[in-house]
Design a protein around this motif. Sequence first.
Motif, PDB file in Angstrom:
ATOM      1  N   GLU A  63     -14.756  -8.498 -14.061  1.00  0.00           N
ATOM      2  CA  GLU A  63     -14.320  -8.497 -12.614  1.00  0.00           C
ATOM      3  C   GLU A  63     -12.760  -8.673 -12.777  1.00  0.00           C
ATOM      4  O   GLU A  63     -12.066  -9.124 -13.487  1.00  0.00           O
ATOM      5  CB  GLU A  63     -14.673  -9.910 -12.050  1.00  0.00           C
ATOM      6  N   PHE A  64     -12.243  -7.633 -11.852  1.00  0.00           N
ATOM      7  CA  PHE A  64     -10.623  -7.658 -11.984  1.00  0.00           C
ATOM      8  C   PHE A  64     -10.330  -6.758 -10.423  1.00  0.00           C
ATOM      9  O   PHE A  64     -11.234  -6.418  -9.917  1.00  0.00           O
ATOM     10  CB  PHE A  64     -10.110  -6.684 -12.822  1.00  0.00           C
ATOM     11  N   GLU A  65      -9.182  -7.020 -10.294  1.00  0.00           N
ATOM     12  CA  GLU A  65      -8.317  -6.542  -9.083  1.00  0.00           C
ATOM     13  C   GLU A  65      -7.314  -5.267  -9.329  1.00  0.00           C
ATOM     14  O   GLU A  65      -6.675  -5.568 -10.258  1.00  0.00           O
ATOM     15  CB  GLU A  65      -7.638  -7.760  -8.416  1.00  0.00           C
ATOM     16  N   THR A  66      -7.354  -4.462  -8.683  1.00  0.00           N
ATOM     17  CA  THR A  66      -6.586  -3.289  -8.775  1.00  0.00           C
ATOM     18  C   THR A  66      -6.206  -2.610  -7.490  1.00  0.00           C
ATOM     19  O   THR A  66      -7.128  -2.567  -6.524  1.00  0.00           O
ATOM     20  CB  THR A  66      -6.862  -2.469  -9.850  1.00  0.00           C
ATOM     21  N   THR A  99      -1.124  -0.211  -0.518  1.00  0.00           N
ATOM     22  CA  THR A  99      -0.978  -1.001  -1.759  1.00  0.00           C
ATOM     23  C   THR A  99      -2.164  -2.282  -1.786  1.00  0.00           C
ATOM     24  O   THR A  99      -1.751  -3.093  -2.374  1.00  0.00           O
ATOM     25  CB  THR A  99       0.365  -1.710  -1.750  1.00  0.00           C
ATOM     26  N   GLU A 100      -3.036  -2.009  -0.970  1.00  0.00           N
ATOM     27  CA  GLU A 100      -3.956  -3.355  -0.838  1.00  0.00           C
ATOM     28  C   GLU A 100      -4.711  -3.317  -2.479  1.00  0.00           C
ATOM     29  O   GLU A 100      -4.908  -2.495  -3.118  1.00  0.00           O
ATOM     30  CB  GLU A 100      -5.118  -2.933   0.268  1.00  0.00           C
ATOM     31  N   ALA A 101      -5.182  -4.708  -2.687  1.00  0.00           N
ATOM     32  CA  ALA A 101      -5.732  -4.877  -4.117  1.00  0.00           C
ATOM     33  C   ALA A 101      -7.425  -4.952  -3.544  1.00  0.00           C
ATOM     34  O   ALA A 101      -7.907  -5.501  -2.520  1.00  0.00           O
ATOM     35  CB  ALA A 101      -5.292  -6.009  -4.442  1.00  0.00           C
ATOM     36  N   PHE A 102      -7.935  -4.384  -4.337  1.00  0.00           N
ATOM     37  CA  PHE A 102      -9.692  -4.269  -4.362  1.00  0.00           C
ATOM     38  C   PHE A 102      -9.901  -4.954  -5.674  1.00  0.00           C
ATOM     39  O   PHE A 102      -9.530  -4.821  -6.598  1.00  0.00           O
ATOM     40  CB  PHE A 102     -10.199  -2.745  -4.207  1.00  0.00           C
ATOM     41  N   ARG A 103     -11.080  -5.510  -5.247  1.00  0.00           N
ATOM     42  CA  ARG A 103     -11.950  -6.502  -6.466  1.00  0.00           C
ATOM     43  C   ARG A 103     -12.996  -5.515  -6.861  1.00  0.00           C
ATOM     44  O   ARG A 103     -13.734  -4.820  -5.842  1.00  0.00           O
ATOM     45  CB  ARG A 103     -12.698  -7.579  -5.832  1.00  0.00           C
ATOM     46  N   TRP A 104     -12.916  -5.137  -8.364  1.00  0.00           N
ATOM     47  CA  TRP A 104     -13.845  -4.411  -8.852  1.00  0.00           C
ATOM     48  C   TRP A 104     -14.800  -5.267  -9.892  1.00  0.00           C
ATOM     49  O   TRP A 104     -14.363  -6.202 -10.452  1.00  0.00           O
ATOM     50  CB  TRP A 104     -13.323  -3.382  -9.681  1.00  0.00           C
TER      51      TRP A 104
END
Length: 126
Positions: A63-66, A99-104
Amino acid sequence: KNKDNGIQLFSNAYVTSQEQLITLCNDWNNKTYEQSCELSNLERLLLTYDEEYFKENDIIIIEFETGNGIISKVEKVDAKDNKIIVTIKQKQKNGFFTTEAFRWIMVIEISKENTNGLSELEVNFK
């Protein structure tokens, strides 16, 4: 999940059994194994990993954000010094992006014959 006087949304996991997956889902408030709710695509996928699957295979959950201007893909999965080492390559997409961060969440399927005796997980981004 409350951890170390803060809130942690998820931690990477190397999963070797359905029992471990169920415990992981419960610990992280994932509703996969609750009968009374509508399931997301991820939860439907997790339900496919039954004891029969885990006889010959394991899964790695990362799991990560980008930002949405970044492409992430698994470059390689290696074994070294009792560790499974996953390298994720990230590169900038062409164009303009907000520039929003999304969780993957990545779910990697791996054969037990390649993980025999390995117990730790390391995830590297490049």
